[in-house]
Design an enzyme around this catalytic site. Structure first.
Site, PDB file in Angstrom:
ATOM      1  N   ASN A 216       2.021   0.413  10.536  1.00  0.00           N
ATOM      2  CA  ASN A 216       1.023  -0.543  11.034  1.00  0.00           C
ATOM      3  C   ASN A 216       1.372  -0.956  12.450  1.00  0.00           C
ATOM      4  O   ASN A 216       2.368  -0.500  13.016  1.00  0.00           O
ATOM      5  CB  ASN A 216       0.926  -1.747  10.090  1.00  0.00           C
ATOM      6  N   ASP A 285       2.295  -2.449   1.982  1.00  0.00           N
ATOM      7  CA  ASP A 285       2.117  -2.808   0.573  1.00  0.00           C
ATOM      8  C   ASP A 285       2.280  -1.590  -0.343  1.00  0.00           C
ATOM      9  O   ASP A 285       2.697  -1.722  -1.482  1.00  0.00           O
ATOM     10  CB  ASP A 285       0.720  -3.407   0.372  1.00  0.00           C
ATOM     11  N   LYS A 295       6.315  19.880   5.769  1.00  0.00           N
ATOM     12  CA  LYS A 295       5.044  19.457   6.335  1.00  0.00           C
ATOM     13  C   LYS A 295       3.891  19.989   5.477  1.00  0.00           C
ATOM     14  O   LYS A 295       3.865  21.185   5.128  1.00  0.00           O
ATOM     15  CB  LYS A 295       4.929  19.998   7.759  1.00  0.00           C
TER      16      LYS A 295
END
Ligand code: CTP
Length: 405
Positions: A216, A285, A295
């Site tokens: 974030n 969260d 990958k």
């Protein structure tokens, strides 16, 4: 007071003895005056071999004093007059010879005379040594340094690294910005002396595969500012930081983590030995239930992979549930109804104090507005830079600790 003017109204006495590091003092004077301090520069004769009084007068906007026989002082007592109005005296650079003079209490030129004549309680002495590593390591210097510390001086540094003489080792004077931070810190009231604080800061990063992840926009600035403010207020601070690009505040123990799970594991064992836990981190969260070893490639089907998610544990709630929990301070970043959501979150997490702010506008910014919510009600700390807000929050926490004691 904003961060830019954090030395507003302070009078500083800055003495230079002889040393190459004198060039760093020009920058230091600029930083101090820009922060609102008045800086009275004093120089020994040896200091004038390295940097001119003209430079330092121009930067401090005050005549530099170099002699105890300076007739500009009406009573001819510069050592008395100047040390009576100062909040502190810093000797930078402090040569080996000058430290020896301080240790002996000699007073045969203006700078040592002033150091001796200053009222010790009202005008503390800070000393920033600068010398060759052999001079620093010499038992005579170490003895003198121990003596001036015993006499109440605060010794700043020295740092290790490349020296002007070409050698590498201990004895470099701290950089101007470091000395500036030391002075600002020194002048803060020690509201959290003897207290231990644990702080989380920044985002977490939850890997999807070796090259991708969920994170974030938290910059970590608020948490790092609180760590700095708490350390400046005399606390012993541990900072558990997610991936951020910020320097560690002076005197703070930093533990770097990446994921919410790592943050949990770093925090929980440390929580109970701390007096305060401040959770500023924007903890994810959820995390991908499993991180792919390699990958994840497109398979040509046009179908996006589905990623199973698992919920992360709530670090703050877990700390608040400990039997011998520290005083817990949570943060609530909300996009609306700040007071309502913050109040509910405080009760849900069972913590005494929560600090609300409206996001995502605050992420990465240097200023913010905070809403403090506790069992008595709420109070807004108006918009300010994050370090000033952090200092205010530290005051609030210190008051509550005292009330709880
Ligand atoms: N927090 C935490 N561990 C988590 C999630 C949050 O320690 N896994 C802490 C944060 O550091 C912050 C407070 O809990 O101090 C509130 O975080 P926030 O994300 O606003 O709250 P959530 O509990 O995630 O609630 P919601 O997402 O529903 O707003």
């Amino acid at each position: 007071m904003s961060e830019a003017l954090q030395l507003q109204g302070r009078h500083l006495l800055l003495g230079l003895s002889g040393g190459i590091a004198g060039y760093k003092v020009a920058e230091l004077v600029r930083l101090l005056t820009k922060a609102g301090a008045t800086v009275q520069v004093m120089m020994t004769e040896a200091a004038e071999q390295f940097i001119t009084a003209v430079t330092l007068q121009a930067l401090s906007n005050r005549p530099v004093v170099t002699s105890q026989w300076d007739a500009r002082e009406a009573n001819n007592m510069a050592h008395i007059n100047l040390s009576r109005e100062a909040d502190l005296m810093l000797i930078a650079p402090a040569s080996a010879d000058f430290i020896a003079k301080l240790a002996q209490g000699r007073a045969d030129e203006l700078l040592s005379l002033t150091a001796l004549a200053r009222p010790m309680e009202r005008c503390p002495l800070l000393v920033a040594p600068a010398m060759n590593r052999e001079m620093w390591a010499h038992p005579a210097t170490q003895r003198n340094v121990a003596q001036i510390k015993a006499d109440g001086a605060t010794v700043l540094g020295p740092a290790a690294g490349d020296q002007a003489c070409g050698e590498i080792g201990d004895g470099r004077m701290l950089e101007a910005a470091e000395l500036f931070d030391e002075i600002v810190a020194f002048l803060q009231p020690k509201l959290l002396a003897g207290r231990k604080l644990l702080i989380t800061a920044g985002p977490t990063f939850e890997p999807i595969d070796p090259v991708r992840g969920i994170t974030n926009l938290s910059s970590g600035k608020m948490g790092f500012s609180i760590a700095r403010a708490a350390a400046d207020a005399g606390a012993e601070v541990s900072l558990v930081a997610g991936p951020v690009n910020l320097p560690t505040p002076r005197g703070v123990r930093r533990i770097d983590v990446q994921t919410a799970q790592q943050m949990y594991e770093a925090v929980l064992p440390r929580a109970s030995v701390n007096d305060v836990f401040v959770a500023t981190a924007a903890v994810a969260d959820w995390r991908p239930a499993a991180s792919a070893e390699h990958k994840i490639k497109k398979d040509g089907s046009g179908q996006a992979p589905s990623i199973a998610m698992a919920e992360n544990r709530d670090i703050l709630a877990a700390v608040a549930a400990l039997p011998d929990r520290p005083y817990c301070v949570g943060f609530a970043a909300e996009s609306q109804d700040l007071l309502k959501h913050a109040s509910e979150k405080r009760l849900r997490k069972n913590i005494p104090l929560i600090v609300g702010n409206l996001g995502p506008a605050t992420f990465g910014r240097d200023d913010n507005t905070l809403l403090l919510v506790d069992e008595r009600g709420h109070r807004e700390i108006p918009c300010n830079d994050k370090l000033s807000l952090a200092r205010e929050l530290v005051r609030e926490i210190a008051t509550r600790l005292q009330e709880n004691a």
